[in-house]
Design a protein around this motif. Structure first.
Motif, PDB file in Angstrom:
ATOM      1  N   UNK A  37       0.891  -1.327  -0.004  1.00  0.00           N
ATOM      2  CA  UNK A  37       0.072  -0.038  -0.048  1.00  0.00           C
ATOM      3  C   UNK A  37       0.773   1.157   0.112  1.00  0.00           C
ATOM      4  N   UNK A  38       2.116   1.192   0.469  1.00  0.00           N
ATOM      5  CA  UNK A  38       2.811   2.455   0.803  1.00  0.00           C
ATOM      6  C   UNK A  38       3.780   2.615  -0.299  1.00  0.00           C
ATOM      7  N   UNK A  39       3.836   1.709  -1.427  1.00  0.00           N
ATOM      8  CA  UNK A  39       4.569   1.377  -2.421  1.00  0.00           C
ATOM      9  C   UNK A  39       4.005   1.839  -3.819  1.00  0.00           C
ATOM     10  N   UNK A  40       4.897   2.244  -4.926  1.00  0.00           N
ATOM     11  CA  UNK A  40       4.065   2.897  -6.091  1.00  0.00           C
ATOM     12  C   UNK A  40       3.520   1.544  -6.978  1.00  0.00           C
ATOM     13  N   UNK A  41       2.629   1.825  -7.735  1.00  0.00           N
ATOM     14  CA  UNK A  41       2.006   0.912  -8.666  1.00  0.00           C
ATOM     15  C   UNK A  41       0.818  -0.049  -8.060  1.00  0.00           C
ATOM     16  N   UNK A  42       0.348   0.036  -6.774  1.00  0.00           N
ATOM     17  CA  UNK A  42      -0.804  -0.703  -6.439  1.00  0.00           C
ATOM     18  C   UNK A  42      -1.995  -0.128  -7.146  1.00  0.00           C
ATOM     19  N   UNK A  43      -2.783  -0.789  -7.195  1.00  0.00           N
ATOM     20  CA  UNK A  43      -4.310  -0.542  -7.376  1.00  0.00           C
ATOM     21  C   UNK A  43      -4.959   0.260  -6.433  1.00  0.00           C
ATOM     22  N   UNK A  44      -6.078   1.326  -6.771  1.00  0.00           N
ATOM     23  CA  UNK A  44      -6.391   2.328  -6.021  1.00  0.00           C
ATOM     24  C   UNK A  44      -8.089   2.015  -5.677  1.00  0.00           C
ATOM     25  N   UNK A  45      -8.524   2.250  -4.473  1.00  0.00           N
ATOM     26  CA  UNK A  45      -9.843   2.368  -4.247  1.00  0.00           C
ATOM     27  C   UNK A  45     -10.225   3.568  -3.560  1.00  0.00           C
ATOM     28  N   UNK A  46     -11.119   4.328  -4.142  1.00  0.00           N
ATOM     29  CA  UNK A  46     -11.577   5.678  -3.572  1.00  0.00           C
ATOM     30  C   UNK A  46     -13.134   5.219  -3.172  1.00  0.00           C
ATOM     31  N   UNK A  47     -13.599   5.057  -1.890  1.00  0.00           N
ATOM     32  CA  UNK A  47     -14.985   5.286  -1.568  1.00  0.00           C
ATOM     33  C   UNK A  47     -15.605   6.445  -1.549  1.00  0.00           C
TER      34      UNK A  47
END
Length: 278
Positions: free
Chosen positions: A56-66
């Motif tokens: 989660x604190x590294x570049x390149x992970x997928x993102x979720x905005x609620x």
């Protein structure tokens, strides 16, 4: 790899139990929307997204905005289940001094942005998707919105931008439970023309049964395969899904169960969780 949808269905009911506990203990929360969106969040985090406590604190992970941030109890339940923080943290929900407040708080591990002022999530997600495309990371961005939220003008500014930039790494999800705090969406601000609206802004429009994990998973696979435009999944859900006396009742948008209602709801959710495993 074959997916275990039976386990996913059971997990959705287990997550609802966590959310129910939080609302009952804190005497505040938005249980109707929690229960309608639970399957969406479950499928995203446990079948689709590349995001973990480790990356989660590294570049390149997928993102979720609620974007529909009032359904934070469902999000906290999923993040807890994924190991972003211990379950004991949920006992502090909405207590004085706790970072687990009534809308997403980015001081909580796993939360991307503070949200809940409705109408902002899509625009932020457009920016995230643009950034990840510029970085060439391959990361996908998901934003979950309430259907009542679609009356906000900023949503359609974001939709226009997403279509203009052809953000195929962006997937919006509309929790289409047809109820908001002031009543039915079609009475408050009609929106059954959503297909035409999103299409006009250059989006790929999909529909899915929003409380059916297999249908959601298939829709997200289709969104992943779409190129040259962003995707919106209109997820037809039931507000209060999983507890018979809460389903399709606008009053459960923001209502705390009594002791008796809590016991009945918990028993029903446990029965349905167990039935998924038979």
């Amino acid at each position: 790899m074959e997916k275990n949808y039976q386990a996913l269905r059971a997990k959705s009911f287990a997550l609802r139990q966590k959310a129910l506990d939080m609302v009952y203990r804190a005497k505040t929360g938005h249980i109707g929307g929690d229960f309608s969106v639970c399957d969406i969040l479950n499928v995203l985090y446990n079948s689709q997204m590349n995001v973990t406590p480790e990356n989660f604190d590294k570049p390149g992970h997928d993102h979720l905005i609620l974007s529909k941030g009032h359904s934070v109890e469902a999000l906290y339940s999923v993040l807890c289940d994924k190991g972003f923080f211990p379950e004991s943290d949920l006992e502090t929900f909405s207590q004085f001094g706790s970072k687990y407040i009534g809308h997403p708080n980015n001081k909580v591990n796993g939360v991307e942005m503070n949200s809940g002022s409705l109408g902002h999530g899509l625009s932020v997600s457009v920016g995230l998707a643009l950034a990840e495309r510029m970085n060439g990371s391959g990361a996908r961005v998901y934003v979950v919105m309430g259907d009542g939220e679609l009356a906000e003008g900023s949503v359609w500014e974001g939709a226009m931008a997403g279509g203009h930039y052809k953000l195929s790494n962006l997937c919006a999800v509309v929790d289409r439970n047809r109820l908001q705090i002031s009543g039915g969406t079609e009475e408050v601000m009609a929106q059954d023309s959503q297909d035409a609206r999103w299409s006009a802004f250059g989006w790929n429009v999909l529909h899915a049964e929003g409380n059916h994990v297999e249908a959601l998973d298939e829709a997200f696979e289709q969104s992943r395969a779409c190129s040259g435009k962003p995707t919106v999944v209109i997820a037809d859900t039931t507000k209060g899904y999983g507890v018979s006396f809460m389903e399709n009742q606008a009053v459960w948008h923001h209502k705390v169960p009594t002791d008796e209602e809590y016991q009945k709801a918990m028993e029903e959710l446990k029965r349905k969780e167990a039935a998924c495993c038979e």
